[in-house]
Scaffold this motif. Sequence first.
Motif, PDB file in Angstrom:
ATOM      1  N   GLU A 113      46.710  23.486  40.443  1.00 46.83           N
ATOM      2  CA  GLU A 113      45.595  24.565  39.867  1.00 46.83           C
ATOM      3  C   GLU A 113      44.770  24.943  40.165  1.00 46.83           C
ATOM      4  O   GLU A 113      44.586  26.572  39.495  1.00 46.83           O
ATOM      5  N   ASP A 114      45.006  24.974  41.667  1.00 48.73           N
ATOM      6  CA  ASP A 114      44.041  26.828  42.288  1.00 48.73           C
ATOM      7  C   ASP A 114      45.360  27.702  42.582  1.00 48.73           C
ATOM      8  O   ASP A 114      44.535  28.600  42.335  1.00 48.73           O
ATOM      9  N   LEU A 116      47.583  28.451  40.239  1.00 45.77           N
ATOM     10  CA  LEU A 116      48.326  28.680  38.878  1.00 45.77           C
ATOM     11  C   LEU A 116      47.178  29.702  38.605  1.00 45.77           C
ATOM     12  O   LEU A 116      47.075  30.568  37.425  1.00 45.77           O
ATOM     13  N   LEU A 117      45.274  28.846  38.810  1.00 48.32           N
ATOM     14  CA  LEU A 117      43.972  29.244  38.332  1.00 48.32           C
ATOM     15  C   LEU A 117      43.943  30.720  38.624  1.00 48.32           C
ATOM     16  O   LEU A 117      42.650  31.488  37.966  1.00 48.32           O
ATOM     17  N   ASP A 118      44.378  30.828  40.315  1.00 43.73           N
ATOM     18  CA  ASP A 118      43.588  32.142  40.809  1.00 43.73           C
ATOM     19  C   ASP A 118      44.124  33.399  40.132  1.00 43.73           C
ATOM     20  O   ASP A 118      45.113  33.443  39.691  1.00 43.73           O
ATOM     21  N   GLY A 119      43.474  34.345  39.448  1.00 39.56           N
ATOM     22  CA  GLY A 119      43.355  35.435  39.526  1.00 39.56           C
ATOM     23  C   GLY A 119      43.477  35.891  37.350  1.00 39.56           C
ATOM     24  O   GLY A 119      43.622  36.357  36.824  1.00 39.56           O
ATOM     25  N   SER A 120      43.353  34.282  36.963  1.00 36.71           N
ATOM     26  CA  SER A 120      41.875  34.222  35.431  1.00 36.71           C
ATOM     27  C   SER A 120      40.982  34.375  35.676  1.00 36.71           C
ATOM     28  O   SER A 120      40.675  34.133  34.041  1.00 36.71           O
ATOM     29  N   LEU A 121      39.927  35.341  36.826  1.00 36.71           N
ATOM     30  CA  LEU A 121      38.502  35.734  35.872  1.00 36.71           C
ATOM     31  C   LEU A 121      38.821  37.083  35.044  1.00 36.71           C
ATOM     32  O   LEU A 121      40.269  37.200  35.241  1.00 36.71           O
ATOM     33  N   ALA A 122      38.050  37.300  34.599  1.00 36.24           N
ATOM     34  CA  ALA A 122      37.774  38.100  33.690  1.00 36.24           C
ATOM     35  C   ALA A 122      38.276  39.714  34.285  1.00 36.24           C
ATOM     36  O   ALA A 122      38.041  40.245  34.993  1.00 36.24           O
ATOM     37  N   GLY A 124      41.348  39.882  35.229  1.00 38.47           N
ATOM     38  CA  GLY A 124      42.497  39.616  35.769  1.00 38.47           C
ATOM     39  C   GLY A 124      42.048  39.597  37.369  1.00 38.47           C
ATOM     40  O   GLY A 124      43.739  39.891  38.020  1.00 38.47           O
ATOM     41  N   GLU A 125      40.896  39.483  37.948  1.00 38.35           N
ATOM     42  CA  GLU A 125      40.875  40.341  39.077  1.00 38.35           C
ATOM     43  C   GLU A 125      41.319  38.532  39.572  1.00 38.35           C
ATOM     44  O   GLU A 125      41.412  37.747  39.247  1.00 38.35           O
ATOM     45  N   ALA A 126      41.908  38.466  41.216  1.00 32.54           N
ATOM     46  CA  ALA A 126      41.502  37.137  41.631  1.00 32.54           C
ATOM     47  C   ALA A 126      40.463  37.240  42.624  1.00 32.54           C
ATOM     48  O   ALA A 126      40.453  38.252  43.241  1.00 32.54           O
TER      49      ALA A 126
END
Length: 448
Positions: A113-114, A116-122, A124-126
């Motif tokens: 999950e870590d 997969l989800l990194d980069g999913s801030l509004a 697309g920033e990681a």
Amino acid sequence: MPGTCVIGLQWGDEAKGKLVDILTEHHDIVVRYQGGANAGHTVVSGGETWKLSLIPSGILRDGVTCVVTGGVVLDPVAVLREIDMLEGRGVRVGAKLLLSDRTHVVFPWHVAEDRLLDGSLAGGEAIGTTGRGIGPCYRDKVGRALAVRLGDLYRPGFPDTLRHIVAAKRRLLGLQGEASAALPELDADGILADTLRLAARLEPFVADTTAFLLDAAEAGRRLLFEGAQGTLLDVDHGTYPFVTSSNSSGLGVGSGSGVPPRWIDRSIGVVKAYSTRVGGGPLPTEQDNAVGMHLRERGNEYGTVTRRPRRCGWFDDVAARYAARLSGVDELAVMLLDVLGGLDELRICTAYEIDGRTVTHFPSHVDDLRHARPVYETLPGWQEDLGAVRSVAGLPGAAQRYVQRIGELLGRPVSIVSVGPDRAQTIPCDHPGGGERSWPRHPSPARA
Ligand code: GDP
Ligand code: IMO
Ligand code: MG
């Protein structure tokens, strides 16, 4: 009262591990109380380098107990790898290590999950996490329904609990039965068998560390709390959302360890003589130029855990002063001073200009920090190599002035200066008012 804590005042990697190793000589118990395998703490002694992630940096000394408390998130594979590494190199871990039964367990889905989800801030920033499953494990801890603590592994209901969690994770992650590149197939029977095998190896270390530490504090044993990450990565008070998922400031010592603040009488704030950051988020004094290259190469600024190049810049007094106040430190350790050698002049950021205003407080919103233009004061540099210097008087005048200025700006005495990675490359400083507060504070115990 018996406790010391060592807290990073920047964005991590301030050389906390080196300092903890040295201070361990004057303590009985070393405690890791937050974070997990995202931490990478380095100790260098006699030409040997040790990299520790989950096990306290005190483990290299004899006669101490090392404790990992319930505030940590524990990857069983990572901690066993570390135990094997230490034992393989002749460090007896055995009865020296205690792992809290309250510690939350990092499972393979947390790591998946870590990543997969990194980069999913509004936008697309990681965040640029270390990919060790830290955020997802802490999220499940707070969420409660899908979490497992180390002590749960030894309960009769664990197989059913694990099957329930795997089924829920499969639903949540939309797994249809086949593994994807990003997510491994979550096979409950396989994960259960692996976990029970790991649990059997960990069982001798598992204990109620809260009871152990409270008893120890009340009996007058000297506790050393080893912070991981740094104050500016604190989930509540750092540069959110570019932070880690625990309270990595001094405020996290009590909640993470179960030992209340009344048992802590010495808080040491650790700073690098400049700034570094690894991963995303603003770093106002970043030098994307020859100065940054100098700092990275001289300081070997590559991540201990991920080997990513660290971003480097000038010392940021606005950020470090905020961190020193927030973490409540009484004194400072200024590390990696040698790395500044060879620069003609040095800069310290003493204020920010944000949208035309000059501010000396650290902004609460990351967007304001992004717009912060550092206001610098300039100090003379030095050319000498400091690696062999062992006293304050032996430092070049410019280096003495630089350290003194950091102490003045942060309003705390500097009690330790470090001029190289080795244990020996450390300068204790007697500071004004010395006496009781001089370093080392606690006399070396007579050991049986
Ligand atoms: P931690 O995470 O705070 O324990 O710090 P790290 O171990 O990740 O990073 C600090 C790095 O600086 C390590 O490679 C240390 O060996 C090294 N180091 C520690 N003190 C000094 C010093 O005074 N000078 C130099 N040049 N390197 C140091
Ligand atoms: P030590 O203890 C430096 C950073 C990551 C990322 C952010 C979130 O060695 O000082 P995470 O994996 O925790 O979710 O990542 O925090 N980070 C660190 N940076 N030193 C560390 O630990 C760090 N632990 C996490 O790079 O930006
Ligand atoms: Mg580190």
